[in-house]
Each structure stands twice: as C-alpha cells, then as structure tokens.
Design a protein around this motif. Structure first.
Motif, PDB file in Angstrom:
ATOM      1  N   LEU A 149      76.377  18.980  35.226  1.00 46.80           N
ATOM      2  CA  LEU A 149      77.710  18.716  34.675  1.00 46.80           C
ATOM      3  C   LEU A 149      77.798  19.261  33.250  1.00 46.80           C
ATOM      4  O   LEU A 149      78.779  19.917  32.874  1.00 46.80           O
ATOM      5  CB  LEU A 149      77.962  17.206  34.701  1.00 46.80           C
ATOM      6  N   ILE A 150      76.730  18.997  32.485  1.00 47.61           N
ATOM      7  CA  ILE A 150      76.711  19.491  31.104  1.00 47.61           C
ATOM      8  C   ILE A 150      76.696  21.014  31.103  1.00 47.61           C
ATOM      9  O   ILE A 150      77.379  21.673  30.302  1.00 47.61           O
ATOM     10  CB  ILE A 150      75.462  18.953  30.368  1.00 47.61           C
TER      11      ILE A 150
ATOM     12  N   LEU B  98      66.534   9.418  53.330  1.00 45.09           N
ATOM     13  CA  LEU B  98      67.877   9.524  52.769  1.00 45.09           C
ATOM     14  C   LEU B  98      68.475  10.904  52.971  1.00 45.09           C
ATOM     15  O   LEU B  98      69.653  11.042  53.250  1.00 45.09           O
ATOM     16  CB  LEU B  98      67.857   9.196  51.284  1.00 45.09           C
ATOM     17  N   GLU B  99      67.647  11.934  52.788  1.00 42.71           N
ATOM     18  CA  GLU B  99      68.214  13.277  52.720  1.00 42.71           C
ATOM     19  C   GLU B  99      67.662  14.243  53.751  1.00 42.71           C
ATOM     20  O   GLU B  99      68.103  15.387  53.820  1.00 42.71           O
ATOM     21  CB  GLU B  99      67.985  13.850  51.304  1.00 42.71           C
TER      22      GLU B  99
ATOM     23  N   LEU C 168      51.059  20.866  42.155  1.00 38.73           N
ATOM     24  CA  LEU C 168      51.996  20.052  41.367  1.00 38.73           C
ATOM     25  C   LEU C 168      53.263  20.823  41.018  1.00 38.73           C
ATOM     26  O   LEU C 168      54.317  20.242  40.792  1.00 38.73           O
ATOM     27  CB  LEU C 168      51.330  19.605  40.073  1.00 38.73           C
TER      28      LEU C 168
ATOM     29  N   VAL D  88      62.377  17.608  45.488  1.00 41.12           N
ATOM     30  CA  VAL D  88      62.910  16.959  44.298  1.00 41.12           C
ATOM     31  C   VAL D  88      64.103  17.768  43.791  1.00 41.12           C
ATOM     32  O   VAL D  88      63.996  18.970  43.555  1.00 41.12           O
ATOM     33  CB  VAL D  88      61.823  16.863  43.212  1.00 41.12           C
TER      34      VAL D  88
ATOM     35  N   LEU E 186      57.731  17.006  47.623  1.00 37.95           N
ATOM     36  CA  LEU E 186      57.039  15.845  47.071  1.00 37.95           C
ATOM     37  C   LEU E 186      55.674  15.631  47.729  1.00 37.95           C
ATOM     38  O   LEU E 186      54.720  15.207  47.077  1.00 37.95           O
ATOM     39  CB  LEU E 186      57.930  14.608  47.236  1.00 37.95           C
TER      40      LEU E 186
ATOM     41  N   ASP F 283      67.587  18.745  41.370  1.00 39.39           N
ATOM     42  CA  ASP F 283      67.937  18.856  39.956  1.00 39.39           C
ATOM     43  C   ASP F 283      68.745  17.640  39.514  1.00 39.39           C
ATOM     44  O   ASP F 283      69.302  16.922  40.328  1.00 39.39           O
ATOM     45  CB  ASP F 283      68.789  20.116  39.717  1.00 39.39           C
ATOM     46  N   ASP F 284      68.812  17.465  38.228  1.00 36.13           N
ATOM     47  CA  ASP F 284      69.574  16.370  37.661  1.00 36.13           C
ATOM     48  C   ASP F 284      71.076  16.681  37.722  1.00 36.13           C
ATOM     49  O   ASP F 284      71.518  17.726  37.246  1.00 36.13           O
ATOM     50  CB  ASP F 284      69.135  16.190  36.197  1.00 36.13           C
ATOM     51  N   VAL F 285      71.865  15.778  38.338  1.00 37.98           N
ATOM     52  CA  VAL F 285      73.299  16.036  38.512  1.00 37.98           C
ATOM     53  C   VAL F 285      74.014  16.122  37.167  1.00 37.98           C
ATOM     54  O   VAL F 285      74.833  17.003  36.930  1.00 37.98           O
ATOM     55  CB  VAL F 285      73.923  14.921  39.366  1.00 37.98           C
ATOM     56  N   GLU F 286      73.672  15.190  36.261  1.00 39.97           N
ATOM     57  CA  GLU F 286      74.341  15.177  34.955  1.00 39.97           C
ATOM     58  C   GLU F 286      74.036  16.455  34.180  1.00 39.97           C
ATOM     59  O   GLU F 286      74.873  16.958  33.445  1.00 39.97           O
ATOM     60  CB  GLU F 286      73.887  13.954  34.149  1.00 39.97           C
ATOM     61  N   ASP F 287      72.817  16.960  34.345  1.00 35.70           N
ATOM     62  CA  ASP F 287      72.455  18.202  33.674  1.00 35.70           C
ATOM     63  C   ASP F 287      73.382  19.335  34.120  1.00 35.70           C
ATOM     64  O   ASP F 287      73.840  20.134  33.320  1.00 35.70           O
ATOM     65  CB  ASP F 287      71.015  18.589  34.016  1.00 35.70           C
TER      66      ASP F 287
ATOM     67  N   ARG G 165      78.003  22.876  33.250  1.00 35.12           N
ATOM     68  CA  ARG G 165      79.339  23.351  33.601  1.00 35.12           C
ATOM     69  C   ARG G 165      80.269  23.271  32.396  1.00 35.12           C
ATOM     70  O   ARG G 165      81.085  24.165  32.158  1.00 35.12           O
ATOM     71  CB  ARG G 165      79.890  22.500  34.748  1.00 35.12           C
ATOM     72  N   LEU G 166      80.108  22.193  31.629  1.00 34.68           N
ATOM     73  CA  LEU G 166      80.892  22.071  30.398  1.00 34.68           C
ATOM     74  C   LEU G 166      80.610  23.249  29.477  1.00 34.68           C
ATOM     75  O   LEU G 166      81.525  23.845  28.910  1.00 34.68           O
ATOM     76  CB  LEU G 166      80.518  20.782  29.673  1.00 34.68           C
TER      77      LEU G 166
END
Lengths: 146, 541
Positions: free
Chosen positions: A113-114, A99-100, A22, A105, A27, A107-111, A116-117
């Motif tokens: 971005l944060i 698709l890829e 796990l 699996v 996946l 990482d979260d893209v928005e994570d 990077r901020l």
C-alpha cells in the motif's frame, strides 16, 4: 585446545545448506533450513568443549581424561529448544496450507500500500524501476491506467 | 555479606511464580474466571517482589542467589542489581495493567470461540521469560530466558491463526530463530575462549582474551541482541510482524520485548566489554535507527504501523546512551527505557480502543474522534506528546539527559547523533500530529483520501481483536475494564514527570554501578574468588 578438522568442515557444509534453504519462500524448506543451521550450531558446541574424553560421570571415570560436561548440557538444552521451535514452525506451515493452499510466505500488504502511495506521487516514479518485484506489477491498479 | 541477606530468596520468585501460575492456568483451561484470578494474583505478587528487590538492591547493592546451592562458578546465578530490579518492576507493572486490559477485551468477545484458554498461560510464560532474562547472571541462562519469552511470543503473535497473523508470525519466528542461532554461536565462542559463561567470571577472564577474539565475540553478541532490540539494519522484521497481533499482545511486545534486547546490549557492553572499540559502531547504529525509523513512521497510514516505526526509531535513543557509556549517558538510557516501556505500551492500548471505537486503525477511515470520544482523545494526546518529547513530560527529560551526555562526550560523531536525536524528536512530533489531525481533528466522513478506492485486503484490519470473523464497528461506549487500565497507564506515564527526580537518582546510581562493575563481580564471585586473584584489582581500569 585441539580442534577436529572434520567436524569444522561438517559444520561449514551444514551451515551453507541451511542458509540456502532459509532463503527460500516455501515455509517447509525454511523449517528444514532452521533445523540444519540449528544442528550446525550444536556441533559448534562440541568443538568448543575441546578434545573428546571419558564420559563425565563422577566416581565412574578419572577426572583428568574426562570430557567437559557443560557444553554437552548446553547442547541438550539447545536441541530441545530447536525441536520445539521446529514443531511450531511446522504447525504454522500446516495452518498456512490450510488457509491458502500453499505454504509460501507472502509480502506485507501494508508495504505494498505504501509502495502504491509512493507510486502515485510523480516524484517517485523511479521507485518502480528499483523495486523490480514481479508480484508488484500485477497487484498494481495504477499500472493499468497508464 | 550482602548475598545472604533475607532478600535473596525473593530473586527467583518472579520466574518461578510466573511459570507455576502458567501451569495452573493451563490445567484450568476451561475456567476462564479462575485463569484470570490466578494471572492477576501472580502478576500482583511479582510487582511486590520486584519493588522489594529494587529497594534492597538500592540499599545493599546487587542481590545474588545461587540456584540449587551450587558454588559461584559452577551453577546458575540470578542477580538483581539496580538495573535488573528497576526494569523488572516497570515490566511487572506494565504486564499487570495489560492483563486487566485483556480481561476487558476478553469480556466483549466472550462467548465466541476465542482462544482465551491459551492466552493466560502463554502470557505468564512470557512474563517468566522476561523476568529470567532481566535477572540472569549467566549468558546461557540469558539465552534460555530469551527462548522462553520468544516461545511464548510465537504463540501470542499468531493467536487465533488467521491468515495475516500466520503470515506476520512466520517472519517473526524465522527472524527470532536466526537471532537465537547467532546468540548460541557467540556463547559457544565465549565458552571456547574462556571456559565459563558466568557473566561476573567472564568480566574478569575476558580481559585476558586476545583483543581480536574479544571484538569478534562482542560483535556476535551485539548482532544477536540488536536483532531482538530492532536496531536499524536488523529492524525490518518489527513493523512487519507486530501490528497484526491483538492489541494487548502488541502493546506488551512493543513495551517489553525490544527492551529486553536493549537491556542485554547494555549489560554486555558495560560488564563484559567496557571501553570497547565498537562504541563508534553503536553510535552509527543509533543514528541510523533513529532517522530511518522515524522516516518510516511518517510514511505510514495505519496507526499501529506508525507506532511500530516510532518504536524502532526510539530504540536508537537507548542505543545512543549505551554507546556513550558515561554515567550520564547510561542513566539517561535507563531512564529512557523506563519511560519508553510505559509510553509505548499505553499508545498501543489506546490504539486498541481506537480500533473498537472507530472500527479501524487506518487513518483513511478514521475521523472526528476528538468530538465523538473526548476521553479517548485525551488518552491518546498525553502519551503521544510524551513520546515526542514535549517539555513537561518524561520523554523530554530523558532526551535532555541523553543530549547532555552526547555533548559532554564531544567529537563530531557525538554531535551528529545529538543533532539527529533532535531532528528525530521533531519528526516524531510531526508523525504524531499527522495522526492526531486525521483521526481526531478532521470531521468524520470527509471525502476519502487518494487511496480511498483501494480497499485493504487484510482480514484483521477492521477490529477483530481476537481473530474472530465478526467485525466490530463503531461501538458507542468503550468497556470500562479496558478504559480503566489504559487510564492508569496514561496517569503513570504522566506521573513519571513528577517522580523524575527520585527516578533519575535511581537510574544514576544504577549507571554508576554498571560503570564500576566491582560490586556486581564481587557480590557474585565472593565465595569463589581464588586466593591471590583479586577481582576488583584486576578489573578496575
């Protein structure tokens, strides 16, 4: 209540293998891991049902040495559910591969971005050291500017 | 003899009707209009049934039905007490409204290759699972209810199968499967220790189980439910997976699914493990859930993600109420659940509208919406203020009850959590105000923010409600079929203040019923209680 030691050991080993799988990123391995963990849980129900006995069929066998039918009914339900979820996860793995080209699996893209901020902020330079994610270094344009 | 009242035949209907409707919808896969009509009729019927059940449960105490006519300890029981019936009613109303909204959304997208034929049946299965979880009087049936709603949610969260949804869905499915495994192990342990999974029976029999075993079982059940309810150390999956789904799906998930977890925690804590030594642990969990959730929300630059983090944060309030476990604490927690289901769903629906109107949900790209779409601004403003607990609204009333309960409990930990809940409320206001200022107040096309040069690579960021490749940008007028249900929910959320008196009356009676335990146990076991074993004498502390 008597407990079968061999069964307990089998459960422990199956669990350990399942948890190890796990923790992977692929996946397909995660699917195999959930199947192993699921089967280990099903075995726990067999342990919970107590000592083995005759088949629990009314009028066929004597009630006293009969094994407890309820955990078996629960296990059957659990097996069906595990099967369904495994099928769904396999479909997800296949879709991800479609698709890829792989089934890892991401990482979260928005994570990111944060993160990077946080990186742009002078005060949080230390965040970079703590993160230590190899994916992070390449994806960070601010890194190139320095 | 309340169990044989005329109402008991109504109890299984929310589950049965929804499953039946799902089957018929699936058979009518190519007729979207028939699917819509069937879903609408089924959900309307469930609202009616839930309202009747609430009325009956409030008048006569818990309503019980023995599925298949098996006697009390043999088969599955479904129980509708005040708590179950109230949550069933609220969730039915919310799912019905979201259904109308999704029809509106479907109509804009209609004609393209959308997976709508799967949406309606799955949605009904989700409702069946939620209803079953609320009504179940049996641990294993509760597990089955969870699995039914989870299986439906797996399909809904990956609807359309786009890249980001598959990625987010994978995390969601794996985490959910793990929590189900923990739940199953706990059920096996409970069965091995007591020989039953009937909750009323367990409430009696668990008293005889040694303290250590009981704590382990309780801890495992709490772990399983805390993953589903997104309580802090186990909440990281939620903001990751919810925001990528279509707006109606996120709305109904945010409103209902975590609350089913909170309901399970509440039921198990009050019925099976009253006066438990773990309530301190729950207080800590509540404290951390509130603070860490809201700090996460402040950092977000996307409205959907900000709302997901506030969702996690506000779960802390409900856990706080459950941990205090006084009449007022539980009543406040139930009131807060009702408030939060409505408000959180509304906010996600409004965000769906923002996405259509402004072309994005990212605060970097939005602006000037207050001028461009004043009605939309109002629809965001009211529930947002409600969420952050500004006085006239129901969020404030729920928080006051919880704070009062915390102060009554006394002790430094309770005071600490009370302080944290007030800080969280203020920080929620800050996060909401930030969103409001940037999306609605500031003029559009201001110079981009510091991260403006970085274009997010997520495919669904720019308004693709059903996962299509076509980008919807800045529609001038919003479809009425989506605005109307959202307005209804906004009005409902505001009206919670007006009906707060009667509603709080019901939640107080539900809370004292939970604390008392006797009506639940007696009504479930009444024809199975053995001579000499008086359930009430044994359980009342």
């Amino acid at each position: 209540m008597t407990v079968n030691l061999v069964l307990i050991i089998v459960i422990g080993v199956t669990f350990a293998c399942g948890v190890t799988l796990l923790l992977e990123r692929s996946l397909t391995r995660i699917v195999v891991g959930t199947l192993l963990v699921g089967n280990a849980v099903n075995l726990i129900f067999i342990v919970a049902s107590g000592a083995p006995g005759r088949a629990p069929i009314v009028d066929e066998s004597d009630p006293s040495p009969m094994s407890d039918p309820l955990p078996q009914a629960m296990v059957l339900t659990a097996i069906v559910i595990t099967l369904g979820v495994a099928a769904f996860l396999l479909a997800l793995a296949y879709r991800s591969w479609q698709l890829e080209g792989h089934d890892e699996v991401q990482d979260d893209v928005e994570d990111r971005l944060i993160m990077r901020l946080a990186d742009l902020d002078e005060a949080s330079q230390s965040y970079e050291e703590g993160a230590g994610d190899p994916d992070e270094e390449g994806a960070d344009p601010a890194e190139a500017e320095r | 003899m309340t169990t044989d009242s005329a109402m008991s035949f109504l109890i299984p209907l929310p589950v049965v009707l929804a499953l039946l409707g799902a089957g018929v919808c699936l058979a009518l896969g190519h007729n979207a209009r028939a699917q819509r009509v069937i879903s609408f009729v089924v959900l309307t019927a469930i609202v009616g049934i839930a309202a009747t059940l609430l009325w009956a449960a409030d008048r006569d105490g818990p309503q019980v039905v023995y599925v298949g006519g098996w006697p009390a300890r043999m088969g599955i029981v479904l129980v509708a007490d005040r708590l179950s019936a109230l949550l069933l009613l609220v969730s039915a109303i919310v799912t019905l409204t979201v259904l109308v909204y999704s029809v509106g959304q479907g109509i804009i997208e209609f004609g393209r290759d959308t997976p709508l034929s799967v949406f309606y049946p799955t949605y009904l299965v989700l409702v069946a699972g939620v209803s079953n979880a609320f009504l179940s009087g049996d641990l294993f049936n509760l597990y089955v209810g969870f699995e039914v709603l989870l299986a439906a949610s797996y399909v809904l969260i990956t609807l359309g199968g786009t890249g980001p949804r598959v990625r987010a869905g994978t995390t969601y499915v794996v985490v959910s499967v793990l929590s189900s495994m923990v739940f199953l192990i706990a059920i096996a342990g409970v069965y091995a220790a007591t020989g039953t999974v009937n909750m009323a029976d367990l409430a009696v029999k668990l008293q005889e189980v040694p303290e250590g075993v009981r704590v382990v079982l309780q801890l495992m059940l709490l772990t399983a439910f805390s993953i589903k309810a997104a309580v802090f150390p186990l909440s990281a999956w939620l903001p990751d997976s919810y925001p990528t789904a279509p707006a109606p799906v996120t709305a109904v998930f945010a409103g209902l699914l975590t609350k089913v977890g909170v309901y399970a925690i509440m039921r198990v804590q009050t019925l099976l493990f009253p006066d438990s030594p773990l309530s301190e642990l729950l207080l800590w969990a509540a404290l951390l859930t509130m603070l860490i959730g809201i700090l996460g929300a402040i950092a977000q630059s996307d409205i959907k993600r900000m709302l997901s983090f506030t969702l996690v944060s506000h779960i802390g309030y409900m856990v706080f109420g459950v941990a205090i476990a006084s009449d007022l604490g539980l009543a406040g927690a139930i009131f807060y659940i009702v408030h939060h289901i409505t408000i959180q769903t509304t906010l996600f629906l409004v965000t769906g509208l923002i996405e259509i109107r402004g072309g994005s949900t990212s605060l970097e790209h939005l602006g000037g919406l207050a001028k461009a779409a004043p009605v939309l601004a109002l629809m965001f403003f009211l529930p947002a203020m409600n969420l952050s607990g500004i006085p006239p609204f129901s969020g404030f009333l729920g928080k006051v009850a919880l704070v009062q309960a915390g102060v009554d409990r006394a002790g430094w930990l309770a005071y600490l959590v009370v302080a944290a809940s007030i800080v969280t409320s203020l920080l929620t206001l800050y996060a909401i105000a930030k969103t409001w200022n940037r999306a609605f107040w500031r003029p559009r096309n201001e110079e981009p923010d510091e991260v403006g040069e970085w274009v997010p690579s997520t495919g669904t960021k720019s308004g693709e409600p059903w996962g299509d490749t076509v980008t919807v940008t800045s529609v001038r007028s919003l479809p009425r079929a989506m605005v109307a249900p959202t307005l209804t929910l906004v009005a409902l959320g505001t009206a919670l203040t007006l009906v707060a008196g009667p509603l709080f009356g019901i939640t107080e009676r539900a809370a004292s019923e939970l604390r008392d335990r006797t009506p639940y146990i007696e009504n479930v076991l009444e024809d199975g209680t053995m001579p000499g074993e008086s359930a009430s004498a044994e359980v009342s502390p």
